[in-house]
Design a protein around this motif. Structure first.
Motif, mmCIF file in Angstrom:
data_model
loop_
_atom_site.group_PDB
_atom_site.id
_atom_site.type_symbol
_atom_site.label_atom_id
_atom_site.label_comp_id
_atom_site.label_asym_id
_atom_site.label_seq_id
_atom_site.Cartn_x
_atom_site.Cartn_y
_atom_site.Cartn_z
ATOM 1 N N ILE A 152 47.476 26.988 -9.385
ATOM 2 C CA ILE A 152 46.719 25.868 -8.700
ATOM 3 C C ILE A 152 47.675 24.654 -8.520
ATOM 4 O O ILE A 152 47.969 24.357 -9.729
ATOM 5 C CB ILE A 152 45.466 25.873 -8.939
ATOM 6 N N GLN A 153 47.786 24.010 -7.416
ATOM 7 C CA GLN A 153 48.430 22.923 -7.617
ATOM 8 C C GLN A 153 47.425 21.717 -7.904
ATOM 9 O O GLN A 153 47.212 20.750 -7.259
ATOM 10 C CB GLN A 153 49.148 22.411 -6.291
ATOM 11 N N TRP A 154 47.297 21.696 -8.902
ATOM 12 C CA TRP A 154 46.047 20.642 -9.639
ATOM 13 C C TRP A 154 46.289 19.177 -9.598
ATOM 14 O O TRP A 154 45.720 18.403 -8.935
ATOM 15 C CB TRP A 154 45.794 20.607 -11.307
ATOM 16 N N ILE A 155 47.920 18.739 -9.632
ATOM 17 C CA ILE A 155 48.289 17.396 -9.485
ATOM 18 C C ILE A 155 48.518 16.964 -8.028
ATOM 19 O O ILE A 155 48.634 15.861 -7.607
ATOM 20 C CB ILE A 155 49.131 17.140 -10.550
ATOM 21 N N THR A 156 49.341 17.990 -7.614
ATOM 22 C CA THR A 156 49.933 17.843 -6.122
ATOM 23 C C THR A 156 49.441 18.196 -4.981
ATOM 24 O O THR A 156 49.826 17.874 -3.974
ATOM 25 C CB THR A 156 51.523 18.306 -6.299
ATOM 26 N N ASP A 157 48.241 18.779 -5.088
ATOM 27 C CA ASP A 157 47.617 19.063 -3.793
ATOM 28 C C ASP A 157 46.264 17.889 -3.576
ATOM 29 O O ASP A 157 45.580 17.985 -4.694
ATOM 30 C CB ASP A 157 46.814 20.641 -3.996
ATOM 31 N N PRO A 158 46.076 17.677 -2.538
ATOM 32 C CA PRO A 158 45.270 16.288 -2.419
ATOM 33 C C PRO A 158 43.856 16.638 -2.708
ATOM 34 O O PRO A 158 43.041 16.004 -3.447
ATOM 35 C CB PRO A 158 44.999 16.239 -0.939
ATOM 36 N N PHE A 159 43.262 17.922 -2.462
ATOM 37 C CA PHE A 159 42.046 18.417 -2.928
ATOM 38 C C PHE A 159 41.886 18.617 -4.416
ATOM 39 O O PHE A 159 41.051 18.078 -5.166
ATOM 40 C CB PHE A 159 41.525 19.561 -2.225
ATOM 41 N N TRP A 160 42.739 19.303 -4.767
ATOM 42 C CA TRP A 160 42.693 19.820 -6.474
ATOM 43 C C TRP A 160 42.847 18.287 -7.274
ATOM 44 O O TRP A 160 42.453 18.400 -8.454
ATOM 45 C CB TRP A 160 43.642 20.829 -6.877
ATOM 46 N N ALA A 161 43.866 17.506 -6.744
ATOM 47 C CA ALA A 161 43.857 16.327 -7.635
ATOM 48 C C ALA A 161 42.721 15.596 -7.972
ATOM 49 O O ALA A 161 42.457 15.122 -8.882
ATOM 50 C CB ALA A 161 44.967 15.479 -6.810
ATOM 51 N N LYS A 162 41.782 15.748 -6.704
ATOM 52 C CA LYS A 162 40.741 14.628 -6.801
ATOM 53 C C LYS A 162 39.705 15.631 -7.856
ATOM 54 O O LYS A 162 39.120 15.304 -8.734
ATOM 55 C CB LYS A 162 39.715 14.808 -5.615
ATOM 56 N N ILE A 163 39.652 16.993 -8.088
ATOM 57 C CA ILE A 163 39.139 17.918 -8.779
ATOM 58 C C ILE A 163 39.550 17.616 -10.092
ATOM 59 O O ILE A 163 38.486 17.526 -11.153
ATOM 60 C CB ILE A 163 39.170 19.194 -8.416
ATOM 61 N N THR A 164 40.624 17.331 -10.589
ATOM 62 C CA THR A 164 41.253 17.207 -11.721
ATOM 63 C C THR A 164 40.788 15.796 -12.289
ATOM 64 O O THR A 164 40.427 15.602 -13.367
ATOM 65 C CB THR A 164 42.818 17.250 -11.537
ATOM 66 N N ILE A 165 40.926 14.821 -11.513
ATOM 67 C CA ILE A 165 40.330 13.321 -11.780
ATOM 68 C C ILE A 165 38.666 13.619 -12.211
ATOM 69 O O ILE A 165 38.340 13.324 -13.342
ATOM 70 C CB ILE A 165 40.492 12.318 -10.925
ATOM 71 N N ILE A 166 38.014 14.532 -11.543
ATOM 72 C CA ILE A 166 36.583 14.581 -11.648
ATOM 73 C C ILE A 166 36.352 15.210 -13.081
ATOM 74 O O ILE A 166 35.654 14.911 -13.817
ATOM 75 C CB ILE A 166 35.856 15.266 -10.507
ATOM 76 N N ILE A 167 37.156 16.476 -13.118
ATOM 77 C CA ILE A 167 37.115 17.099 -14.551
ATOM 78 C C ILE A 167 37.325 16.403 -15.609
ATOM 79 O O ILE A 167 36.530 16.172 -16.724
ATOM 80 C CB ILE A 167 38.004 18.303 -14.491
ATOM 81 N N ALA A 168 38.327 15.315 -15.579
ATOM 82 C CA ALA A 168 38.968 14.590 -16.648
ATOM 83 C C ALA A 168 38.021 13.509 -16.917
ATOM 84 O O ALA A 168 37.312 13.367 -18.103
ATOM 85 C CB ALA A 168 40.215 13.847 -16.445
ATOM 86 N N ILE A 169 37.155 12.715 -15.862
ATOM 87 C CA ILE A 169 36.352 11.940 -16.428
ATOM 88 C C ILE A 169 35.095 12.545 -16.813
ATOM 89 O O ILE A 169 34.314 12.104 -17.731
ATOM 90 C CB ILE A 169 35.931 11.103 -15.055
ATOM 91 N N THR A 170 34.679 13.714 -16.289
ATOM 92 C CA THR A 170 33.576 14.399 -16.935
ATOM 93 C C THR A 170 33.777 14.745 -18.320
ATOM 94 O O THR A 170 32.709 14.567 -19.199
ATOM 95 C CB THR A 170 33.191 15.712 -16.280
ATOM 96 N N TRP A 171 34.940 15.254 -18.871
ATOM 97 C CA TRP A 171 35.170 15.677 -20.098
ATOM 98 C C TRP A 171 35.127 14.502 -20.845
ATOM 99 O O TRP A 171 34.548 14.358 -21.994
ATOM 100 C CB TRP A 171 36.854 16.204 -20.152
ATOM 101 N N ARG A 172 35.472 13.278 -20.531
ATOM 102 C CA ARG A 172 35.472 12.019 -21.378
ATOM 103 C C ARG A 172 34.252 11.342 -21.643
ATOM 104 O O ARG A 172 33.887 10.659 -22.697
ATOM 105 C CB ARG A 172 36.490 10.947 -20.780
ATOM 106 N N TRP A 173 33.237 11.308 -20.603
ATOM 107 C CA TRP A 173 32.303 10.674 -20.603
ATOM 108 C C TRP A 173 30.840 11.496 -20.699
ATOM 109 O O TRP A 173 29.834 10.663 -21.017
ATOM 110 C CB TRP A 173 32.106 9.727 -19.414
ATOM 111 N N THR A 174 30.668 12.690 -20.634
ATOM 112 C CA THR A 174 29.454 13.344 -20.848
ATOM 113 C C THR A 174 28.842 13.221 -22.282
ATOM 114 O O THR A 174 27.785 12.771 -22.391
ATOM 115 C CB THR A 174 29.782 14.794 -20.749
#
Lengths: 296, 274
Positions: A152-174
């Protein structure tokens, strides 16, 4: 005589009180409120360096036709609408599980889930960038488990890049939000639950009719702080995706930074953009207060 | 609760804990491996820690960066605790209607996003640059001054002061202490745990602060740890092992502070919503 000295003592006391708070008041005015007024004035000006001049509401007009700004605003709203509810539900759910009196290893679970909140935003962002890279650990694991055939192009695909950011923030703040819910749950008298159980209320019913209403002030608190946090999103997008691909993950804060320090500096327009966050925060906070208040 | 439900509860919690901890373990393991092993997904510890560390110190002045970050975080913490505790104490002990109004106005500053302050603050410090010594752009003072007073910490101290036994103040007054003397000799020693919690919160946020130092610090030798990590992370062909060592070192101080004072930290965080 007597009343005079009493009056003097009281006014002395009042003065002493002001003496204690004056430094903080001056500093907050100097470094929060004064710059806010400066930003407002600046938002009606344009130009660089010493050549800054007044240009009325042109900056505000420019907002509506500025594609990058509209994209940044959209992205920020997407992060907000998807990430904040997921994270708040998740942290309530985890804290309810951790509040169970018979649960074993409670301390371990609590510390483990809280741990992400002690990391620096920059450090964890860099780590997430590598984990979600095309040949990163996440794709490697998913491929080995035969869940995906191509990475999956996590960082380089517009859709997956947003998902990556969402996963990251959720990991950090939950875990961070979970702590507030845990303290809220500990303040709820367990006899309320016992009474509900005797009346035959299911676990879900208890959750909906007891836990959620009693946690309401904390839900309000965490949703407002998370909203403010998401509207200010900067460190993660800067260090995971650089706002890309294209401008697919550009946040408003990053756009302000680019306008002021990366592109040809336009402090006036940057100030105009920054006021949109202020307005959003105020609006969303009012809505959240209203929603919380109406359910009383 | 049925056994079935209990089983899923543990499964969920173990999963959540694993997801939370895994990145930490990965950083630790990777800091001991070669860059190519890290990118191949090696999850076993290697023997490259010292070599990675040497690469890091060849690339950046680690000692300088630690000193920069440490100095800023310590000064910020001391000033923040002093100013916020004086204010929290003042607002609560010498309470009046006017003060309540001022306090509520201060709280509004919590809703101001830093991004909207960044530009005017930068211009402010740029103006100082020519006229006042020590507090222009690219100085330690410019990093510390706008960040150390927060309405949150004042709020935090005021909440804690509500539980402070006021009889102690009366006793002190009878002993002839001045109002300021009461604060430093009676209040401050009694509120040690509150100060500890406040110190952790402030130290961590100052140590990890990124956006403002990025804006205001320009010379490479003044950069703080997060700026360096960000720079290392953006290189085209990253040396993963080396970067992981840098991340471990940058996380150690706050992780240590957290583990040593975990109880105060959690109490401090939850105390702020009560």
């Amino acid at each position: 005589m007597r009343s005079e000295s009493a009056v003097r003592r009281r006014s002395n006391g009042a003065l002493t009180g002001w003496m204690f708070v004056i430094v903080a008041v001056v500093l907050i005015c100097a470094f929060y409120f004064y710059p806010m007024i400066q930003a407002l004035l600046l938002s009606f000006k344009t130009g660089t360096g010493a050549h800054i001049h007044f240009n009325g509401v042109d900056n505000y007009k420019r907002l509506f036709t500025d594609k990058v700004f509209i994209t940044a605003l959209k992205n920020t709203c997407i992060f907000l609408v998807i990430q904040v509810p997921i994270m708040i539900l998740l942290s309530i759910f985890i804290s309810v599980l951790l509040n169970d009196s018979k649960l074993k290893f409670k301390g371990f679970f609590r510390t483990a889930i809280f741990l992400p909140s002690v990391t620096s935003l920059v450090a964890y962002s860099v780590v997430f960038k590598y984990m979600f890279g095309t040949d990163g650990l996440v794709n490697l694991a998913l491929t080995k488990m035969h869940l995906i055939s191509a990475p999956i192009q996590w960082i380089t695909d517009p859709f997956w890049a947003k998902i990556t950011i969402i996963i990251a923030i959720t990991w950090r703040w939950t875990g961070y939000n979970m702590i507030f819910y845990l303290s809220g749950l500990q303040n709820i008298d367990s006899s309320i639950y016992e009474a509900a159980r005797i009346d035959g209320a299911s676990a879900f019913r208890q959750f909906r009719s007891i836990t959620i209403p009693l946690l309401k002030p904390i839900i309000l608190f965490t949703s407002i702080t998370s909203t403010i946090g998401t509207l200010q999103l900067f460190d993660e997008v800067m260090n995971i995706t650089k706002g890309g691909p294209g401008n697919a993950t550009m946040s408003i804060s990053q756009y302000i930074y680019n306008l002021s320090f990366k592109y040809t500096p336009d402090f006036g327009y940057a100030a105009t953009v920054s006021y949109t966050i202020v307005i959003l925060i105020v609006l969303l906070s009012i809505i959240q207060f209203k929603v919380a208040g109406d359910r009383k | 609760m049925t056994k079935f439900k209990r089983f899923w509860m543990y499964v969920f919690l173990i999963l959540a804990a694993a997801v939370s901890i895994f990145p930490f373990l990965w950083i630790l393991v990777s800091s001991t491996n070669l860059s190519k092993d890290v990118s191949n997904g090696r999850l076993l510890p290697g023997a490259q820690l010292i070599q990675n560390f040497q690469h890091l110190t060849e690339q950046i002045n680690l000692g300088q960066a630690l000193w920069n970050s440490g100095r800023i975080a310590v000064i910020t913490t001391v000033l923040a605790l002093l100013v916020a505790s004086l204010a929290g104490y003042g607002f609560e002990i010498y309470r009046s209607r006017a003060k309540d109004i001022v306090f509520n106005i201060l709280l509004l500053s919590m809703m101001i996003p830093f991004a909207s302050l960044m530009v005017p603050l930068y211009r402010m410090f740029a103006q100082f640059s020519g006229t006042l010594p020590f507090i222009g752009v690219d100085t330690v003072a410019s990093v510390i001054l706008p960040t150390f007073t927060t309405a949150f910490l004042i709020f935090f101290f005021r909440q804690s002061t509500k539980m402070f036994p006021r009889e102690l103040l009366e006793a002190g007054r009878i002993d002839g202490l001045s109002e300021l003397g009461l604060f430093f000799r009676v209040y401050l020693p009694t509120m040690k745990t509150t100060y500890a919690a406040g110190a952790i919160i402030t130290f961590m946020s100052s140590w990890n602060n990124y956006l403002w130092p990025l804006v205001v610090l320009q010379s490479p030798e003044k950069r703080t740890i997060p700026l360096l990590i960000s720079n290392l992370g953006s290189s085209y062909s990253p040396d993963y092992g080396m970067i992981m060592v840098a991340i471990v070192i940058s996380t150690l101080p706050t992780a240590l502070v957290f583990f040593l004072m975990q109880k105060h930290f959690v109490a401090g965080m939850t105390g702020s919503v009560k």
